[in-house]
Design a protein around this motif. Structure first.
Motif, short mmCIF file in Angstrom:
data_model
loop_
_atom_site.label_atom_id
_atom_site.label_comp_id
_atom_site.label_asym_id
_atom_site.label_seq_id
_atom_site.Cartn_x
_atom_site.Cartn_y
_atom_site.Cartn_z
N LYS A 136 0.83 -1.22 0.00
CA LYS A 136 0.00 0.00 0.00
C LYS A 136 0.87 1.26 0.00
CE LYS A 136 -3.16 2.46 3.04
NZ LYS A 136 -3.71 2.51 4.39
N ASN A 137 2.00 1.22 0.70
CA ASN A 137 2.85 2.40 0.83
C ASN A 137 3.94 2.51 -0.24
OD1 ASN A 137 1.90 3.88 3.25
ND2 ASN A 137 2.24 1.91 4.23
N LEU A 138 4.08 1.49 -1.08
CA LEU A 138 5.05 1.55 -2.18
C LEU A 138 4.48 2.35 -3.35
CD1 LEU A 138 6.52 -2.06 -2.61
CD2 LEU A 138 7.79 0.00 -1.98
N ASP A 139 5.36 3.08 -4.04
CA ASP A 139 4.88 3.76 -5.24
C ASP A 139 4.67 2.72 -6.34
OD1 ASP A 139 7.28 3.35 -6.69
OD2 ASP A 139 7.93 5.42 -6.53
N SER A 140 4.15 3.17 -7.48
CA SER A 140 3.75 2.23 -8.53
C SER A 140 4.90 1.40 -9.10
CB SER A 140 3.04 2.98 -9.66
OG SER A 140 3.92 3.92 -10.23
N LYS A 141 6.12 1.91 -8.99
CA LYS A 141 7.29 1.16 -9.48
C LYS A 141 8.17 0.70 -8.31
CE LYS A 141 7.38 3.51 -13.89
NZ LYS A 141 8.11 4.37 -14.81
N GLY A 142 7.61 0.73 -7.11
CA GLY A 142 8.36 0.39 -5.92
C GLY A 142 8.75 -1.08 -5.83
N LYS A 143 9.76 -1.34 -5.01
CA LYS A 143 10.26 -2.70 -4.81
C LYS A 143 10.33 -3.01 -3.33
CE LYS A 143 13.36 -2.20 -8.76
NZ LYS A 143 14.78 -2.18 -9.17
N PHE A 144 9.95 -4.23 -2.99
CA PHE A 144 10.10 -4.74 -1.64
C PHE A 144 11.15 -5.85 -1.72
CE2 PHE A 144 9.40 -7.41 1.97
CZ PHE A 144 8.85 -6.62 2.97
N ILE A 145 12.24 -5.69 -0.99
CA ILE A 145 13.33 -6.66 -1.01
C ILE A 145 13.36 -7.35 0.34
CG2 ILE A 145 15.80 -7.02 -1.38
CD1 ILE A 145 14.27 -5.79 -3.81
N GLN A 146 13.32 -8.67 0.35
CA GLN A 146 13.25 -9.45 1.59
C GLN A 146 14.35 -10.50 1.64
OE1 GLN A 146 11.01 -9.24 4.30
NE2 GLN A 146 12.41 -10.75 5.18
N ILE A 147 15.02 -10.56 2.79
CA ILE A 147 15.97 -11.63 3.03
C ILE A 147 15.25 -12.73 3.80
CG2 ILE A 147 16.82 -10.66 5.23
CD1 ILE A 147 19.64 -11.70 4.39
N THR A 148 15.55 -13.96 3.46
CA THR A 148 14.98 -15.10 4.16
C THR A 148 16.00 -16.23 4.14
OG1 THR A 148 13.06 -16.59 4.32
CG2 THR A 148 13.80 -16.02 2.10
N TYR A 149 15.80 -17.18 5.01
CA TYR A 149 16.73 -18.31 5.10
C TYR A 149 16.09 -19.58 4.57
CZ TYR A 149 18.71 -14.60 7.75
OH TYR A 149 19.16 -13.36 8.10
N PHE A 150 15.04 -19.40 3.80
CA PHE A 150 14.32 -20.50 3.17
C PHE A 150 14.22 -20.20 1.68
CE2 PHE A 150 12.90 -19.98 7.51
CZ PHE A 150 13.05 -21.26 8.02
N LEU A 151 14.14 -21.23 0.88
CA LEU A 151 14.10 -21.05 -0.57
C LEU A 151 12.82 -20.35 -1.03
CD1 LEU A 151 15.29 -21.46 -3.34
CD2 LEU A 151 14.40 -23.77 -3.35
N ARG A 152 11.73 -20.53 -0.32
CA ARG A 152 10.47 -19.93 -0.79
C ARG A 152 10.35 -18.48 -0.35
NH1 ARG A 152 6.72 -19.29 2.96
NH2 ARG A 152 6.69 -20.53 4.85
N CYS A 153 9.61 -17.73 -1.13
CA CYS A 153 9.36 -16.32 -0.85
C CYS A 153 8.52 -16.19 0.42
CB CYS A 153 8.63 -15.70 -2.04
SG CYS A 153 8.26 -13.95 -1.83
N SER A 154 8.83 -15.20 1.26
CA SER A 154 8.12 -15.00 2.52
C SER A 154 6.75 -14.36 2.35
CB SER A 154 8.96 -14.13 3.46
OG SER A 154 10.19 -14.73 3.72
N PHE A 155 6.50 -13.72 1.21
CA PHE A 155 5.16 -13.17 0.94
C PHE A 155 4.23 -14.34 0.67
CE2 PHE A 155 4.53 -8.55 -0.31
CZ PHE A 155 5.59 -8.07 0.43
N SER A 156 3.06 -14.33 1.26
CA SER A 156 2.11 -15.43 1.04
C SER A 156 1.55 -15.35 -0.38
CB SER A 156 0.97 -15.37 2.05
OG SER A 156 0.13 -14.26 1.81
N LYS A 157 1.16 -16.50 -0.90
CA LYS A 157 0.53 -16.55 -2.23
C LYS A 157 -0.74 -15.72 -2.24
CE LYS A 157 2.32 -21.04 -3.59
NZ LYS A 157 2.02 -22.45 -3.89
N LYS A 158 -1.44 -15.71 -1.10
CA LYS A 158 -2.68 -14.94 -0.98
C LYS A 158 -2.42 -13.46 -1.26
CE LYS A 158 -5.38 -13.11 2.70
NZ LYS A 158 -5.43 -13.01 4.14
N VAL A 159 -1.40 -12.89 -0.65
CA VAL A 159 -1.09 -11.47 -0.84
C VAL A 159 -0.58 -11.23 -2.25
CG1 VAL A 159 0.41 -9.56 -0.08
CG2 VAL A 159 -0.67 -11.04 1.62
N ILE A 160 0.27 -12.10 -2.74
CA ILE A 160 0.80 -11.96 -4.10
C ILE A 160 -0.33 -11.96 -5.13
CG2 ILE A 160 2.15 -13.13 -5.90
CD1 ILE A 160 4.19 -13.78 -3.64
#
Length: 187
Positions: A136-160
């Motif tokens: 919601k707070n990202l601009d239209s070309k914004g990027k969210f970069i996340q570090i994780t220690y698991f191969l899968r993305c931390s964003f849920s499929k629901k939100v994506i």
């Protein structure tokens, strides 16, 4: 060495809040900051800034310290950040609370969110809320970069799916303890 001691002490007291046994390596930090486009209009927010390892690499990408917002819930880490980055805006607050109030406090949308928050340690409800508020707070070309220690993305499929987001694995840093995966989420 003092910062490392503070990190380990806080990890032992709050392992789910801290998320990693050691601070992010410079290799993983470079990988996370590599997605920052150089622009005088950048609004960069780092969530879970820790002791500033990733912050240094963000600055190395050309972001001015005065244009950087560092959000860290841990008071010990915030003290370090205030000392090391006196021109940055240091917010000692929960990331969800910060993002909930972002529009009230700032006029520009965020161009880059760099997150060291251990999303997989959060409840599904809080993780999804943090992700939704970030988008919601990202601009239209914004990027969210996340570090994780698991191969899968931390964003849920629901939100994506709900926000029609694109996710991409930016890379893997095996020279991190533990090895780190870096994901990019975009609108």
């Amino acid at each position: 060495m003092k910062k490392l001691f503070i990190w380990i002490k806080n990890y032992l007291n709050h392992p789910l809040e801290i998320g990693a046994v050691l601070p992010t390596s410079r290799f993983a930090s470079r990988l996370m900051s590599s997605e920052i486009n150089k622009s005088p209009d950048n609004v960069v927010v780092e969530l879970g800034s820790g002791t500033g390892k990733i912050t240094r690499e963000i600055l190395n990408r050309g972001v001015k310290e005065k244009d950087l917002i560092l959000v860290e819930v841990n008071e010990n880490f915030s003290k370090i950040l205030k000392s090391d980055f006196p021109k940055a805006k240091i917010i000692t607050e929960n990331a969800i609370s910060f993002l909930s109030n972002y529009e009230k406090n700032y006029s520009n949308k965020i161009t880059h969110i760099i997150s060291g928050i251990p999303l997989v340690s959060m409840t599904e409800e809080n993780r999804d809320k943090l992700c939704e508020l970030s988008i919601k707070n990202l601009d239209s070309k914004g990027k969210f970069i996340q570090i994780t220690y698991f191969l899968r993305c931390s964003f849920s499929k629901k939100v994506i799916n709900q926000y029609n987001l694109k996710k991409k694995l930016v890379g893997l840093s095996i020279l991190n303890v533990p090895p780190a995966f870096v994901w990019k989420i975009e609108k």
